[in-house]
Scaffold this active site. Structure first.
Site, PDB file in Angstrom:
ATOM      1  N   ASP A 102      48.873  -1.452  65.267  1.00  0.00           N
ATOM      2  CA  ASP A 102      49.652  -0.513  64.451  1.00  0.00           C
ATOM      3  C   ASP A 102      50.989  -1.153  64.088  1.00  0.00           C
ATOM      4  OD1 ASP A 102      47.777   1.230  65.457  1.00  0.00           O
ATOM      5  OD2 ASP A 102      49.196   2.155  66.873  1.00  0.00           O
TER       6      ASP A 102
HETATM    7  N1  URA Z   1      45.948   1.197  70.410  1.00  0.00           N
HETATM    8  C1  URA Z   1      46.903   1.746  69.657  1.00  0.00           C
HETATM    9  O1  URA Z   1      47.175   2.934  69.759  1.00  0.00           O
HETATM   10  N2  URA Z   1      47.551   0.961  68.775  1.00  0.00           N
HETATM   11  C2  URA Z   1      47.306  -0.347  68.648  1.00  0.00           C
HETATM   12  O2  URA Z   1      47.954  -1.027  67.844  1.00  0.00           O
HETATM   13  C3  URA Z   1      46.317  -0.903  69.452  1.00  0.00           C
HETATM   14  C4  URA Z   1      45.643  -0.107  70.327  1.00  0.00           C
END
Ligand code: URA
Length: 234
Positions: A102
């Site tokens: 993310d």
């Molecule tokens: N889980 C999440 O919530 N975000 C990420 O970037 C990777 C795993």
């Protein structure tokens, strides 16, 4: 493959632009002898302006993604590809991200132009552990580890339960979560499912490969040993 195509595929320019590099005598061998567009010469023997070329196809690199950078090729904000040499964006075969993080998650991101390797890493069959360091908004209650390990936890709007995951509690608001799968926003949604909220999330490891002390925003090309480390346990 003819040199002009090889060099254009590495992102040094269109074929036309690369033709000009030859005409200007800027493409040479290691001894400085001028090379020609339709020569066929081993990659390591080629120089442009006296410099070695970028690595040939089969490239795998790790990057420390900072918070605020997006794992996308077209978004208006700061992109992962902005942290790499501009030429890398033009490579053929393309350099792709191996899974995503993310925008608000930092840590270890792999990129490769090797499609088979990419599938080997992300394949659910490989079940490679991905390790996340989470900072939580509220103190852990104590039952989260058991729920994450149960293999029955359901995330909102999903139809199949999550595979068992491991939670190592570091202190009241810090925990290390090890996931074998990679669903959308999985770590954040898992903590939401147990009534908490992730304030900061950082991926420290993929398979047996650790991010180590690579500074945020920096990247390095992985050699054979690091490549093998991904698939080695521990
Ligand atoms: N889980 C999440 O919530 N975000 C990420 O970037 C990777 C795993």
């Amino acid at each position: 493959m003819k040199l002009v195509r090889h060099i254009a595929n590495l992102g040094y320019g269109s074929r036309k632009q690369v033709q000009w590099l030859f005409r200007e005598g800027r493409v040479t061998d290691a001894a400085g002898e001028v090379l020609y567009a339709d020569d066929r010469v081993p990659h390591d023997a080629i120089r442009i302006d006296g410099e070695l070329l970028d690595p040939p196809p089969g490239l795998l690199l790790m990057l420390h993604k900072p918070v605020g950078v997006t794992c996308s090729t077209k978004d208006s904000g700061r992109l992962v590809h902005d942290l790499l040499p501009a030429r890398f964006r033009l490579r053929d075969p393309a350099l792709s991200m191996v899974g995503r993080l993310d925008r608000d998650t930092s840590g270890l991101l792999l990129l490769t132009d090797d499609g088979q390797l990419l599938h080997r890493i992300i394949s659910p069959k490989a079940n490679l552990p991905k390790v996340y360091e989470a900072t939580l908004a509220r103190p852990l209650r104590g039952d989260e580890g058991v729920r994450f390990a149960s293999g029955t936890l359901m995330l909102e709007s999903e139809t199949t339960p999550l595979k068992p995951a491991t939670l190592d509690v570091i202190d009241e608001v810090h925990a290390r979560l090890t996931l074998g799968e990679g669903r959308y926003h999985q770590a954040r949604r898992m903590f939401a499912a147990v009534g908490n909220h992730v304030e900061a999330l950082h991926r420290s490891r993929v398979g047996g490969l650790a991010l180590g002390d690579l500074p945020a925003g920096e990247w390095r090309i992985l050699d054979e040993a690091s490549r093998a480390a991904i698939f080695a346990s521990g």
